[in-house]
Design a protein around this motif. Structure first.
Motif, PDB file in Angstrom:
ATOM      1  N   ALA A   1       0.802  -1.216   0.000  1.00  0.00           N
ATOM      2  CA  ALA A   1       0.000   0.000   0.000  1.00  0.00           C
ATOM      3  C   ALA A   1       0.839   1.273   0.000  1.00  0.00           C
ATOM      4  CB  ALA A   1      -0.948   0.000   1.195  1.00  0.00           C
ATOM      5  N   LEU A   2       2.099   1.192   0.423  1.00  0.00           N
ATOM      6  CA  LEU A   2       2.914   2.394   0.493  1.00  0.00           C
ATOM      7  C   LEU A   2       3.136   2.979  -0.893  1.00  0.00           C
ATOM      8  CD1 LEU A   2       5.570   1.363   3.119  1.00  0.00           C
ATOM      9  CD2 LEU A   2       4.074   3.337   3.276  1.00  0.00           C
ATOM     10  N   GLN A   3       3.017   4.284  -0.993  1.00  0.00           N
ATOM     11  CA  GLN A   3       3.138   4.963  -2.277  1.00  0.00           C
ATOM     12  C   GLN A   3       4.526   5.585  -2.458  1.00  0.00           C
ATOM     13  OE1 GLN A   3       0.453   4.758  -4.476  1.00  0.00           O
ATOM     14  NE2 GLN A   3      -0.142   3.308  -2.881  1.00  0.00           N
ATOM     15  N   HIS A   4       5.471   5.195  -1.638  1.00  0.00           N
ATOM     16  CA  HIS A   4       6.833   5.712  -1.773  1.00  0.00           C
ATOM     17  C   HIS A   4       7.784   4.584  -1.416  1.00  0.00           C
ATOM     18  CE1 HIS A   4       6.917   6.014   2.622  1.00  0.00           C
ATOM     19  NE2 HIS A   4       5.718   6.567   2.508  1.00  0.00           N
ATOM     20  N   ASP A   5       9.063   4.834  -1.577  1.00  0.00           N
ATOM     21  CA  ASP A   5      10.057   3.779  -1.390  1.00  0.00           C
ATOM     22  C   ASP A   5      10.490   3.589   0.046  1.00  0.00           C
ATOM     23  OD1 ASP A   5      10.080   3.258  -4.112  1.00  0.00           O
ATOM     24  OD2 ASP A   5      11.629   4.784  -4.489  1.00  0.00           O
ATOM     25  N   GLY A   6       9.986   4.418   0.980  1.00  0.00           N
ATOM     26  CA  GLY A   6      10.375   4.301   2.365  1.00  0.00           C
ATOM     27  C   GLY A   6      11.741   4.921   2.590  1.00  0.00           C
ATOM     28  N   PRO A   7      12.269   4.794   3.799  1.00  0.00           N
ATOM     29  CA  PRO A   7      13.574   5.373   4.118  1.00  0.00           C
ATOM     30  C   PRO A   7      14.663   4.795   3.225  1.00  0.00           C
ATOM     31  CG  PRO A   7      12.401   4.678   6.097  1.00  0.00           C
ATOM     32  CD  PRO A   7      11.658   4.120   4.940  1.00  0.00           C
ATOM     33  N   ALA A   8      15.610   5.637   2.852  1.00  0.00           N
ATOM     34  CA  ALA A   8      16.681   5.189   1.970  1.00  0.00           C
ATOM     35  C   ALA A   8      17.531   4.118   2.625  1.00  0.00           C
ATOM     36  CB  ALA A   8      17.545   6.389   1.570  1.00  0.00           C
ATOM     37  N   ALA A   9      17.804   4.260   3.927  1.00  0.00           N
ATOM     38  CA  ALA A   9      18.602   3.288   4.659  1.00  0.00           C
ATOM     39  C   ALA A   9      17.714   2.589   5.693  1.00  0.00           C
ATOM     40  CB  ALA A   9      19.771   3.982   5.353  1.00  0.00           C
ATOM     41  N   PRO A  10      18.050   1.362   6.068  1.00  0.00           N
ATOM     42  CA  PRO A  10      17.246   0.678   7.095  1.00  0.00           C
ATOM     43  C   PRO A  10      17.144   1.515   8.368  1.00  0.00           C
ATOM     44  CG  PRO A  10      18.773  -0.850   6.072  1.00  0.00           C
ATOM     45  CD  PRO A  10      19.143   0.521   5.578  1.00  0.00           C
ATOM     46  N   GLN A  11      15.971   1.498   8.966  1.00  0.00           N
ATOM     47  CA  GLN A  11      15.713   2.252  10.187  1.00  0.00           C
ATOM     48  C   GLN A  11      15.128   1.311  11.231  1.00  0.00           C
ATOM     49  OE1 GLN A  11      15.950   5.700  10.684  1.00  0.00           O
ATOM     50  NE2 GLN A  11      15.781   6.695   8.704  1.00  0.00           N
ATOM     51  N   THR A  12      15.418   1.585  12.494  1.00  0.00           N
ATOM     52  CA  THR A  12      14.814   0.803  13.579  1.00  0.00           C
ATOM     53  C   THR A  12      13.908   1.712  14.398  1.00  0.00           C
ATOM     54  OG1 THR A  12      16.689   1.183  15.066  1.00  0.00           O
ATOM     55  CG2 THR A  12      16.741  -0.813  13.711  1.00  0.00           C
TER      56      THR A  12
ATOM     57  N   VAL B   1       7.980  -3.036  21.606  1.00  0.00           N
ATOM     58  CA  VAL B   1       7.903  -3.639  20.280  1.00  0.00           C
ATOM     59  C   VAL B   1       9.027  -3.045  19.435  1.00  0.00           C
ATOM     60  CG1 VAL B   1       6.463  -4.084  18.259  1.00  0.00           C
ATOM     61  CG2 VAL B   1       5.394  -3.740  20.479  1.00  0.00           C
ATOM     62  N   ASP B   2       9.833  -3.900  18.833  1.00  0.00           N
ATOM     63  CA  ASP B   2      10.958  -3.462  18.012  1.00  0.00           C
ATOM     64  C   ASP B   2      10.669  -3.765  16.548  1.00  0.00           C
ATOM     65  OD1 ASP B   2      12.573  -2.664  20.257  1.00  0.00           O
ATOM     66  OD2 ASP B   2      12.897  -4.791  20.651  1.00  0.00           O
ATOM     67  N   LEU B   3      10.775  -2.744  15.708  1.00  0.00           N
ATOM     68  CA  LEU B   3      10.516  -2.858  14.275  1.00  0.00           C
ATOM     69  C   LEU B   3      11.751  -2.438  13.497  1.00  0.00           C
ATOM     70  CD1 LEU B   3       6.991  -1.148  14.151  1.00  0.00           C
ATOM     71  CD2 LEU B   3       7.463  -3.594  14.383  1.00  0.00           C
ATOM     72  N   ARG B   4      11.917  -3.016  12.312  1.00  0.00           N
ATOM     73  CA  ARG B   4      13.001  -2.632  11.406  1.00  0.00           C
ATOM     74  C   ARG B   4      12.388  -2.367  10.037  1.00  0.00           C
ATOM     75  NH1 ARG B   4      18.571  -2.866  10.821  1.00  0.00           N
ATOM     76  NH2 ARG B   4      19.335  -3.328   8.720  1.00  0.00           N
ATOM     77  N   LEU B   5      12.725  -1.211   9.472  1.00  0.00           N
ATOM     78  CA  LEU B   5      12.215  -0.831   8.163  1.00  0.00           C
ATOM     79  C   LEU B   5      13.321  -0.942   7.137  1.00  0.00           C
ATOM     80  CD1 LEU B   5      10.543   0.898  10.402  1.00  0.00           C
ATOM     81  CD2 LEU B   5       9.612   1.990   8.365  1.00  0.00           C
ATOM     82  N   GLU B   6      13.053  -1.720   6.085  1.00  0.00           N
ATOM     83  CA  GLU B   6      13.993  -1.899   4.987  1.00  0.00           C
ATOM     84  C   GLU B   6      13.249  -1.548   3.706  1.00  0.00           C
ATOM     85  OE1 GLU B   6      15.114  -5.938   5.413  1.00  0.00           O
ATOM     86  OE2 GLU B   6      16.394  -5.582   7.154  1.00  0.00           O
ATOM     87  N   GLY B   7      13.485  -0.358   3.179  1.00  0.00           N
ATOM     88  CA  GLY B   7      12.699   0.125   2.057  1.00  0.00           C
ATOM     89  C   GLY B   7      11.258   0.303   2.495  1.00  0.00           C
ATOM     90  N   SER B   8      10.314  -0.381   1.825  1.00  0.00           N
ATOM     91  CA  SER B   8       8.897  -0.294   2.196  1.00  0.00           C
ATOM     92  C   SER B   8       8.462  -1.467   3.059  1.00  0.00           C
ATOM     93  CB  SER B   8       8.034  -0.233   0.932  1.00  0.00           C
ATOM     94  OG  SER B   8       8.210  -1.405   0.160  1.00  0.00           O
ATOM     95  N   ARG B   9       9.407  -2.304   3.454  1.00  0.00           N
ATOM     96  CA  ARG B   9       9.065  -3.472   4.265  1.00  0.00           C
ATOM     97  C   ARG B   9       9.262  -3.182   5.745  1.00  0.00           C
ATOM     98  NH1 ARG B   9      12.383  -8.416   1.928  1.00  0.00           N
ATOM     99  NH2 ARG B   9      14.062  -6.900   2.284  1.00  0.00           N
TER     100      ARG B   9
ATOM    101  N   ALA C   1      21.485   4.720  21.487  1.00  0.00           N
ATOM    102  CA  ALA C   1      22.872   4.304  21.287  1.00  0.00           C
ATOM    103  C   ALA C   1      23.023   3.466  20.022  1.00  0.00           C
ATOM    104  CB  ALA C   1      23.359   3.521  22.506  1.00  0.00           C
ATOM    105  N   GLY C   2      21.954   2.767  19.647  1.00  0.00           N
ATOM    106  CA  GLY C   2      21.982   1.958  18.431  1.00  0.00           C
ATOM    107  C   GLY C   2      21.467   2.685  17.214  1.00  0.00           C
ATOM    108  N   GLY C   3      21.172   3.978  17.365  1.00  0.00           N
ATOM    109  CA  GLY C   3      20.716   4.763  16.229  1.00  0.00           C
ATOM    110  C   GLY C   3      19.247   4.615  15.914  1.00  0.00           C
ATOM    111  N   GLY C   4      18.455   4.079  16.837  1.00  0.00           N
ATOM    112  CA  GLY C   4      17.037   3.860  16.592  1.00  0.00           C
ATOM    113  C   GLY C   4      16.150   4.972  17.114  1.00  0.00           C
ATOM    114  N   HIS C   5      14.878   4.878  16.797  1.00  0.00           N
ATOM    115  CA  HIS C   5      13.874   5.837  17.225  1.00  0.00           C
ATOM    116  C   HIS C   5      12.943   5.185  18.245  1.00  0.00           C
ATOM    117  CE1 HIS C   5      15.099   8.181  13.715  1.00  0.00           C
ATOM    118  NE2 HIS C   5      14.873   7.115  12.956  1.00  0.00           N
TER     119      HIS C   5
ATOM    120  N   GLY D   1      11.343  -7.917  17.577  1.00  0.00           N
ATOM    121  CA  GLY D   1      11.284  -8.264  18.992  1.00  0.00           C
ATOM    122  C   GLY D   1      10.067  -7.673  19.656  1.00  0.00           C
ATOM    123  N   GLY D   2       9.653  -8.288  20.745  1.00  0.00           N
ATOM    124  CA  GLY D   2       8.529  -7.779  21.504  1.00  0.00           C
ATOM    125  C   GLY D   2       8.430  -8.467  22.843  1.00  0.00           C
TER     126      GLY D   2
END
Length: 514
Positions: free
Chosen positions: A23-34, A277-285, A73-77, A290-291
């Motif tokens: 459903a996403l209409q864009h490519d998501g973050p350029a680099a993986p995000q947590t 809840v821990d999520l990782r975004l890779e492109g639009s995925r 410290a791990g660069g996450g949000h 973890g949870g």
């Protein structure tokens, strides 16, 4: 507290979420995000630790700050969310309209909260004042006022260094039944699924992650004939939601649950746990990595209380303590109020509350809901605080005159409310048999019911105006609002009749269900 079947709980392993990718209409973050979502629900006034040193906002802040530091410290949000019901349950909070709880949530850095059904235990003016105290948005997409406008913002977009997270709020539709009718008059609680179906496609075009902050409940509806969207139903009905942070049913999900590609979490009640809840975004995925639930001083390693939070909350905790600590009577034994028992059978505490109302009003019969009794009375001294914990809602005792025939019908309707629901009735002054949907062998104060005789029936303002699915009686001739709050009526009765022996209030079997 409900526990989900273990085979539905997932371990903290990476799981691909399919719900939002297409459903996403864009490519998501350029680099993986947590992204880490921290969540709580059904706080109910527990800003201070209990007598066992459990939970409380000061220790909760320590837990939250630790996760924030580790994630940064791990660069996450990190987002910190609450799924609603900040109100009602502890006198120190109730007396102050949950101001200490909200001030503490501000200090902890909450990012958003859903509107819970207990937010309507107070008038809309109080709720607006509470909203003004909040440094975070209060969200509900499906609550509308009489003009057809949303009463609260539907959603909020969080932009986190290139990552956009949409959080939208939903409130259980059953608030229309279980909410205080005086406080929800003119409001419409639209079906949560319908609102989500409209919102989610819009949000998927704007955000990388879509979160439903939902005060819906994990269980099925407790009220027959009343539509209720639970979080599982929402996940099945509306694709495109990455995560549902749920509340209302006080369910402890020890690990996230996957339903139709959507992650569902709920953290029990009272801030006993902080969910993670821990999520990782890779492109639009979007992947779940973890949870878990993080206990807040429930045994094991002690969590120190944050000193700044303690300094903020201590004046609120002390305010009014002298009045609350005053001993008003004694109990010779325990008046238990286990939720499952109270909502499925007649109890000594139910009998005590009904007897107190009969004593005050002189009513022939009393009908009260089990959901209005929120705690038990332990053996020993009874304080005003204890009474306010038993009866925290501040409902007003009311009476209404009915013929015997009308009383029999009223008993039939109230006795037919199902076990397990807050509407399950406790009775005083009457006996009868509920058999095949009808009431037989009705007696009032030990004498057979006379169809043409007039009887005085007592209940409270919440039930009289149709709360918990009760028949509305505040529009009948002969209705009287006494002006006496239920807690003060109970306090006066305890003071006059102490010590209280639970055996003297034990159910007699006069109310039978076959």
């Amino acid at each position: 507290m409900r526990f989900h079947k273990l085979f539905r709980l997932i371990p903290t392993l990476a799981v691909l979420l399919l719900c939002g990718c297409a459903a996403l209409q864009h490519d998501g973050p350029a680099a993986p995000q947590t992204l880490t979502i921290l969540h709580t629900n059904d706080h109910h006034g527990r800003f201070w630790k209990n007598s066992k040193g459990e939970y409380g906002l000061a220790a909760r802040k320590t837990v939250v700050d630790r996760v924030r530091a580790e994630t940064a410290a791990g660069g996450g949000h990190v987002l910190l969310l609450d799924a609603g019901d900040v109100n009602t349950g502890v006198p120190e909070s109730d007396m102050l309209d949950a101001e200490p709880d909200i001030r503490g949530m501000n200090a902890m850095g909450y990012d958003a909260m859903a509107v819970g059904n207990h937010e309507f235990d107070n008038s809309l003016n109080v709720l607006r004042r509470q909203q003004g105290w909040m440094n975070f948005p209060l969200l509900a997409a499906n609550i509308y006022d009489a003009s057809g406008q949303r009463l609260f913002p539907a959603y909020h977009l969080f932009r986190l260094s290139g990552l956009t997270v949409a959080v939208f709020g939903l409130t259980t539709e059953t608030t229309a039944i279980v909410g205080n009718p005086e406080h929800i008059r003119g409001l419409t609680f639209r079906p949560a699924v319908d609102e989500a179906r409209e919102l989610v496609p819009q949000l998927r075009r704007q955000a990388d992650v879509v979160v439903a902050l939902a005060h819906l409940g994990y269980a099925e509806s407790e009220l027959p004939g009343i539509p209720q969207t639970g979080s599982e139903i929402l996940a099945r009905a509306v694709p495109g939601i990455d995560l549902i942070v749920d509340g209302h049913s006080h369910t402890r999900l020890d690990a996230p649950v996957i339903e139709n590609g959507t992650v569902i979490v709920q953290a029990g009640e009272y801030g006993r746990y902080v969910g993670q809840v821990d999520l990782r975004l890779e492109g639009s995925r979007v992947r779940l990595t973890g949870g878990s639930l993080l206990p807040v001083n429930l045994g094991g390693e002690a969590v120190p209380e944050d000193p700044d939070m303690l300094a903020l909350l201590a004046p609120f905790q002390e305010k009014g303590q002298d009045a609350l600590r005053a001993v008003i009577g004694r109990a010779a034994g325990d008046f238990a109020a286990d939720r499952a028992v109270m909502r499925s059978t007649q109890t000594a505490l139910g009998s005590l509350t009904c007897r107190a109302v009969m004593d005050k009003t002189g009513a022939d019969a009393v009908v009260m809901n089990s959901g209005g009794i929120r705690a038990g009375l332990a053996a020993g001294p009874i304080t005003y605080k204890d009474v306010l914990t038993v009866k925290p809602f501040g409902n007003i005792v009311c009476t209404v005159d009915m013929t015997g025939a009308e009383l029999a019908e009223y008993l039939r309707l109230t006795a037919s409310l199902p076990p397990g629901s807050g509407g399950f009735a406790q009775f005083g002054g009457v006996g009868f048999t509920l058999r095949g949907g009808r009431v037989d062998d009705v007696v009032v104060n030990g004498a057979p019911l006379e169809a043409g005789r007039m009887y005085t029936v007592a209940t409270d303002s919440y039930l009289a105006s149709g709360g918990d699915g009760y028949p509305r009686v505040d529009n009948l001739q002969g209705f009287v609002n006494t002006g006496f709050t239920d807690a003060d009526v109970l306090r006066a009765f305890i003071a006059r009749h102490s010590p209280l022996d639970p055996a003297a209030y034990a159910p007699t079997g006069a109310v039978r269900r076959e």
